[in-house]
Design a protein around this motif. Structure first.
Motif, PDB file in Angstrom:
ATOM      1  N   VAL A 120      56.741  30.999  34.844  1.00 10.88           N
ATOM      2  CA  VAL A 120      55.783  32.106  34.949  1.00 10.88           C
ATOM      3  C   VAL A 120      54.850  31.758  36.099  1.00 10.88           C
ATOM      4  N   VAL A 121      54.721  32.653  37.063  1.00  7.26           N
ATOM      5  CA  VAL A 121      53.835  32.391  38.204  1.00  7.26           C
ATOM      6  C   VAL A 121      52.497  33.089  37.944  1.00  7.26           C
ATOM      7  N   GLY A 122      51.428  32.298  37.778  1.00 10.98           N
ATOM      8  CA  GLY A 122      50.095  32.855  37.563  1.00 10.98           C
ATOM      9  C   GLY A 122      49.629  32.679  36.129  1.00 10.98           C
ATOM     10  N   ALA A 123      48.453  32.036  35.977  1.00  9.70           N
ATOM     11  CA  ALA A 123      47.876  31.850  34.634  1.00  9.70           C
ATOM     12  C   ALA A 123      46.673  32.764  34.458  1.00  9.70           C
ATOM     13  N   GLY A 124      46.796  34.032  34.895  1.00  8.30           N
ATOM     14  CA  GLY A 124      45.797  35.048  34.560  1.00  8.30           C
ATOM     15  C   GLY A 124      46.048  35.503  33.124  1.00  8.30           C
ATOM     16  N   VAL A 180      54.342  27.201  33.545  1.00  4.84           N
ATOM     17  CA  VAL A 180      53.405  28.129  34.203  1.00  4.84           C
ATOM     18  C   VAL A 180      52.878  27.440  35.460  1.00  4.84           C
ATOM     19  N   LEU A 181      52.996  28.114  36.594  1.00  2.87           N
ATOM     20  CA  LEU A 181      52.479  27.566  37.856  1.00  2.87           C
ATOM     21  C   LEU A 181      51.258  28.382  38.271  1.00  2.87           C
ATOM     22  N   GLU A 182      50.136  27.699  38.433  1.00  2.00           N
ATOM     23  CA  GLU A 182      48.879  28.387  38.777  1.00  2.00           C
ATOM     24  C   GLU A 182      48.319  27.743  40.043  1.00  2.00           C
ATOM     25  N   GLN A 183      48.043  28.579  41.037  1.00  2.00           N
ATOM     26  CA  GLN A 183      47.550  28.019  42.305  1.00  2.00           C
ATOM     27  C   GLN A 183      46.135  27.456  42.195  1.00  2.00           C
ATOM     28  N   GLY A 184      45.326  28.028  41.341  1.00  2.00           N
ATOM     29  CA  GLY A 184      43.954  27.545  41.175  1.00  2.00           C
ATOM     30  C   GLY A 184      43.955  26.156  40.544  1.00  2.00           C
ATOM     31  N   SER A 227      34.258  37.564  37.244  1.00  2.00           N
ATOM     32  CA  SER A 227      33.876  38.639  36.340  1.00  2.00           C
ATOM     33  C   SER A 227      34.774  39.847  36.616  1.00  2.00           C
ATOM     34  N   ARG A 228      35.757  40.097  35.764  1.00  2.00           N
ATOM     35  CA  ARG A 228      36.662  41.232  35.985  1.00  2.00           C
ATOM     36  C   ARG A 228      36.764  42.060  34.717  1.00  2.00           C
ATOM     37  N   ALA A 229      37.953  42.129  34.113  1.00  2.00           N
ATOM     38  CA  ALA A 229      38.099  43.002  32.943  1.00  2.00           C
ATOM     39  C   ALA A 229      37.200  42.542  31.802  1.00  2.00           C
ATOM     40  N   ARG A 269      50.861  26.205  44.009  1.00  2.00           N
ATOM     41  CA  ARG A 269      50.954  27.526  44.657  1.00  2.00           C
ATOM     42  C   ARG A 269      52.417  27.847  44.962  1.00  2.00           C
ATOM     43  N   VAL A 270      52.866  28.994  44.482  1.00  2.00           N
ATOM     44  CA  VAL A 270      54.237  29.422  44.784  1.00  2.00           C
ATOM     45  C   VAL A 270      54.251  30.057  46.171  1.00  2.00           C
ATOM     46  N   GLU A 271      55.214  29.608  46.998  1.00  2.00           N
ATOM     47  CA  GLU A 271      55.269  30.096  48.390  1.00  2.00           C
ATOM     48  C   GLU A 271      56.513  30.911  48.672  1.00  2.00           C
ATOM     49  N   TRP A 329      24.678  42.915  30.595  1.00  2.00           N
ATOM     50  CA  TRP A 329      25.147  44.282  30.807  1.00  2.00           C
ATOM     51  C   TRP A 329      25.729  44.309  32.213  1.00  2.00           C
ATOM     52  N   ARG A 330      26.754  45.133  32.405  1.00  2.00           N
ATOM     53  CA  ARG A 330      27.331  45.293  33.751  1.00  2.00           C
ATOM     54  C   ARG A 330      27.116  46.719  34.207  1.00  2.00           C
ATOM     55  N   VAL A 331      26.732  46.861  35.467  1.00  2.00           N
ATOM     56  CA  VAL A 331      26.531  48.178  36.070  1.00  2.00           C
ATOM     57  C   VAL A 331      27.547  48.304  37.200  1.00  2.00           C
ATOM     58  N   LEU A 391      31.533  43.050  45.240  1.00  2.00           N
ATOM     59  CA  LEU A 391      32.062  44.299  45.789  1.00  2.00           C
ATOM     60  C   LEU A 391      33.578  44.241  45.783  1.00  2.00           C
ATOM     61  N   TYR A 392      34.226  45.313  45.338  1.00  2.00           N
ATOM     62  CA  TYR A 392      35.689  45.345  45.278  1.00  2.00           C
ATOM     63  C   TYR A 392      36.225  46.552  46.012  1.00  2.00           C
ATOM     64  N   ARG A 393      37.318  46.375  46.703  1.00  8.55           N
ATOM     65  CA  ARG A 393      38.082  47.516  47.196  1.00  8.55           C
ATOM     66  C   ARG A 393      39.092  47.846  46.091  1.00  8.55           C
ATOM     67  N   GLY A 421      39.298  50.890  31.784  1.00  7.97           N
ATOM     68  CA  GLY A 421      39.698  49.546  31.358  1.00  7.97           C
ATOM     69  C   GLY A 421      41.175  49.423  31.030  1.00  7.97           C
ATOM     70  N   MET A 422      42.044  49.794  31.978  1.00  7.72           N
ATOM     71  CA  MET A 422      43.476  49.820  31.657  1.00  7.72           C
ATOM     72  C   MET A 422      44.306  48.762  32.363  1.00  7.72           C
ATOM     73  N   GLY A 423      43.790  48.137  33.405  1.00  9.97           N
ATOM     74  CA  GLY A 423      44.602  47.214  34.205  1.00  9.97           C
ATOM     75  C   GLY A 423      45.071  46.009  33.402  1.00  9.97           C
ATOM     76  N   MET A 424      44.118  45.246  32.895  1.00 11.73           N
ATOM     77  CA  MET A 424      44.499  44.050  32.131  1.00 11.73           C
ATOM     78  C   MET A 424      45.222  44.453  30.840  1.00 11.73           C
ATOM     79  N   ASN A 425      44.719  45.504  30.207  1.00  8.48           N
ATOM     80  CA  ASN A 425      45.336  45.916  28.937  1.00  8.48           C
ATOM     81  C   ASN A 425      46.804  46.274  29.120  1.00  8.48           C
TER      82      ASN A 425
HETATM   83  C1  LIG Z   1      35.623  44.731  38.568  1.00 12.23           C
HETATM   84  C2  LIG Z   1      36.861  44.838  37.758  1.00 12.23           C
HETATM   85  C3  LIG Z   1      36.752  45.272  36.444  1.00 12.23           C
HETATM   86  C4  LIG Z   1      37.902  45.396  35.670  1.00 12.23           C
HETATM   87  N1  LIG Z   1      37.762  45.851  34.389  1.00 12.23           N
HETATM   88  C5  LIG Z   1      38.866  45.963  33.607  1.00 12.23           C
HETATM   89  C6  LIG Z   1      38.756  46.315  32.206  1.00 12.23           C
HETATM   90  O1  LIG Z   1      37.655  46.492  31.640  1.00 12.23           O
HETATM   91  N2  LIG Z   1      39.906  46.402  31.483  1.00 12.23           N
HETATM   92  C7  LIG Z   1      41.139  46.165  32.055  1.00 12.23           C
HETATM   93  O2  LIG Z   1      42.153  46.299  31.340  1.00 12.23           O
HETATM   94  N3  LIG Z   1      41.272  45.777  33.356  1.00 12.23           N
HETATM   95  C8  LIG Z   1      40.170  45.670  34.146  1.00 12.23           C
HETATM   96  N4  LIG Z   1      40.300  45.214  35.436  1.00 12.23           N
HETATM   97  C9  LIG Z   1      41.613  44.827  35.955  1.00 12.23           C
HETATM   98  C10 LIG Z   1      41.975  43.399  35.527  1.00 12.23           C
HETATM   99  O3  LIG Z   1      41.003  42.482  35.960  1.00 12.23           O
HETATM  100  C11 LIG Z   1      43.358  43.024  36.070  1.00 12.23           C
HETATM  101  O4  LIG Z   1      44.259  44.068  35.752  1.00 12.23           O
HETATM  102  C12 LIG Z   1      43.837  41.688  35.454  1.00 12.23           C
HETATM  103  O5  LIG Z   1      43.118  40.593  35.960  1.00 12.23           O
HETATM  104  C13 LIG Z   1      45.319  41.487  35.753  1.00 12.23           C
HETATM  105  O6  LIG Z   1      45.726  40.258  35.239  1.00 12.23           O
HETATM  106  P1  LIG Z   1      46.928  39.456  35.896  1.00 12.23           P
HETATM  107  O7  LIG Z   1      47.085  38.242  35.044  1.00 12.23           O
HETATM  108  O8  LIG Z   1      48.066  40.381  36.123  1.00 12.23           O
HETATM  109  O9  LIG Z   1      46.424  39.079  37.361  1.00 12.23           O
HETATM  110  P2  LIG Z   1      45.234  38.117  37.789  1.00 12.23           P
HETATM  111  O10 LIG Z   1      44.124  38.167  36.797  1.00 12.23           O
HETATM  112  O11 LIG Z   1      44.926  38.463  39.203  1.00 12.23           O
HETATM  113  O12 LIG Z   1      45.868  36.660  37.700  1.00 12.23           O
HETATM  114  C14 LIG Z   1      46.831  36.216  38.633  1.00 12.23           C
HETATM  115  C15 LIG Z   1      46.864  34.695  38.610  1.00 12.23           C
HETATM  116  O13 LIG Z   1      47.897  34.273  39.475  1.00 12.23           O
HETATM  117  C16 LIG Z   1      47.435  33.212  40.288  1.00 12.23           C
HETATM  118  N5  LIG Z   1      48.218  33.256  41.528  1.00 12.23           N
HETATM  119  C17 LIG Z   1      48.177  34.188  42.508  1.00 12.23           C
HETATM  120  N6  LIG Z   1      49.060  33.900  43.470  1.00 12.23           N
HETATM  121  C18 LIG Z   1      49.683  32.756  43.094  1.00 12.23           C
HETATM  122  C19 LIG Z   1      50.703  31.961  43.686  1.00 12.23           C
HETATM  123  N7  LIG Z   1      51.258  32.300  44.858  1.00 12.23           N
HETATM  124  N8  LIG Z   1      51.113  30.841  43.045  1.00 12.23           N
HETATM  125  C20 LIG Z   1      50.560  30.486  41.841  1.00 12.23           C
HETATM  126  N9  LIG Z   1      49.580  31.214  41.240  1.00 12.23           N
HETATM  127  C21 LIG Z   1      49.156  32.339  41.860  1.00 12.23           C
HETATM  128  C22 LIG Z   1      45.966  33.539  40.505  1.00 12.23           C
HETATM  129  O14 LIG Z   1      45.238  32.383  40.879  1.00 12.23           O
HETATM  130  C23 LIG Z   1      45.575  34.084  39.137  1.00 12.23           C
HETATM  131  O15 LIG Z   1      45.163  33.056  38.259  1.00 12.23           O
HETATM  132  C24 LIG Z   1      39.168  45.070  36.231  1.00 12.23           C
HETATM  133  C25 LIG Z   1      39.276  44.609  37.541  1.00 12.23           C
HETATM  134  C26 LIG Z   1      38.129  44.488  38.298  1.00 12.23           C
HETATM  135  C27 LIG Z   1      38.271  43.983  39.715  1.00 12.23           C
END
Ligand SMILES: Cc1cc2nc3c(=O)[nH]c(=O)nc-3n(C[C@H](O)[C@H](O)[C@H](O)COP(=O)(O)OP(=O)(O)OC[C@H]3O[C@@H](n4cnc5c(N)ncnc54)[C@H](O)[C@@H]3O)c2cc1C
Length: 380
Positions: A6-10, A29-33, A40-42, A126-128, A216-218, A256-258, A287-291
């Protein structure tokens, strides 16, 4: 040689690893961090996600760290609530008729701590590159090559795995950035009657107010092309316009996020699967991305476990296609509608929300969609 890398420990990759390891499959699980991300995200967990975390045995520590939010509000800027929606109308649909407010950075250590011995996590890896053949996958890392039978790319929006398998990431970028400020203020005292989650309509400056355990988050829209320093300097004045405290708001953190709406063209290519932000990104409104990413992890890793136990691989294609349909037809559509409506000032929509809140059957239908319960009944 691992069965699954699994690439990424998010939150998404960690969930996938736990799903597989709980089935006795050996996972790396391979995590680059060098540590887990603390950004501060989801911060919102929806009812079906809570059910899944319960099935994985990790709900208790999450509930201990989070806040239960039974209601959320649509509000008018400078005015009262337009409508308060009560998630308890979902009590016949789910054992968790509420949202939990808790940062994603609190979930990931819980998931990793629950991993059984057949799972290993390597930080600073880090996976390359990823090279997939018919009988296995070679994963190139900054520590050298590794082999696995299968690879799950959960490496976020800039996924190296996605690029390596030549999958596209079509979509669009919003014309504004999103500014998220964490403040050390008790908005329940400042704005009496406020819910833990509030979407505030305004044609000039919509906003979202969210309670998390410590802050609180704004969330505010911000022009795409202004300097970050200018936006940071403007923030105290913008918060004063939300509520004048007679003193500066105590700002703990701001970023700030794009924001993009993008979906990859395929969630599976041979022995490589894509899940979470690696496969789809959307704006955070609702709040749907992480979910939905956690739902990908549970469904795709669960089906991969079935395949490894002898089931037909065909089912993996079916589930991969279904998760893509959910990303496009549920998550992208609903999050974009939320953005469009927040920046409008549509009196008839406000009236619709008031009627919705007063009608439990209509509220239930609306909330089933908003919390992604309906998306899990998607069949094709
Ligand atoms: C401001 C903000 C608010 C949000 N609020 C919500 C919310 O309330 N509810 C919701 O559902 N979603 C929300 N989201 C979205 C949510 O944060 C993402 O959808 C979620 O983080 C996705 O998880 P993930 O594990 O797929 O990716 P990530 O969280 O991005 O994790 C990816 C992991 O992979 C690692 N990685 C990357 N590249 C490599 C590599 N080459 N080799 C090894 N490891 C690597 C990274 O270091 C990281 O640890 C929000 C996002 C933002 C920016």
């Amino acid at each position: 040689m691992s069965t699954v890398i699994v690439v990424g420990a998010g939150p998404v990759g960690s969930t996938a690893a736990l799903v597989l390891a709980r089935r006795g499959i050996d996972v790396l699980v391979l995590e680059q961090g060098v540590t887990l991300a603390a950004e501060s995200r989801a911060s919102t967990f929806h009812p079906p996600t809570l059910e899944m975390l319960d099935a994985l045995g990790v709900i208790e520590p999450l509930l201990e760290r989070g806040i239960v939010a039974r209601t959320f509000q649509y509000r008018e800027r400078g005015g009262d609530a337009i409508a308060t929606l009560d998630l308890t109308v979902l009590q016949s649909d789910t054992a968790y008729p509420y949202r939990v407010q808790c940062e994603q950075s609190k979930l990931t250590p819980i998931l990793l701590a629950a991993l059984p011995r057949c799972a290993e996590v390597r930080f600073g890896h880090r996976v390359e590159g990823v090279y997939a053949g018919d009988d296995g996958v070679v994963v190139h890392t900054n520590h050298g090559p590794l082999r696995a039978d299968w690879v799950i790319g959960a490496d976020g929006a800039h996924s190296v795995v996605r690029t390596a398998i030549g999958a596209g990431f079509d979509g669009s970028t919003y014309p504004e950035r999103f500014l998220v400020a964490s403040v050390q203020e008790d908005l329940t005292e400042i704005l009496p009657g406020i819910a833990p989650i509030n979407y505030v309509f305004d044609p000039v400056e919509w906003l979202v107010l969210l309670r998390t355990p410590e802050h609180w988050r704004v969330l505010l829209p911000t022009p795409a092309d202004t300097a970050d320093e200018l936006e940071t300097a403007r923030l105290p004045g913008r918060l004063d316009a939300v509520a004048a405290l007679g003193r500066p708001w105590r700002i703990r953190h701001a970023s700030l996020y794009r924001v993009h709406q993008r979906v990859t063209d395929r969630f599976r290519r041979g022995r490589v699967l894509l899940i979470g932000d690696a496969a789809h990104v959307n704006n955070p409104l609702g709040g749907m991305g992480m979910n939905s990413g956690i739902h990908d992890a549970v469904q795709m890793a669960g089906t991969l476990a079935d395949v490894l136990e002898g089931d037909a691989e065909r089912e993996l294609d079916t589930v991969a296609a279904r998760r893509r349909t959910v990303a496009v037809d549920h998550v992208q559509r609903a999050s974009h509608d939320n953005w469009r409506r927040l920046r409008g000032h549509d009196a008839s929509y406000a009236q619709h929300l008031r009627e919705l809140a007063a009608d439990p059957a209509a509220a239930r239908a609306y909330l089933r969609r908003a919390c992604l319960l309906d998306s899990l009944e998607q069949r094709s």
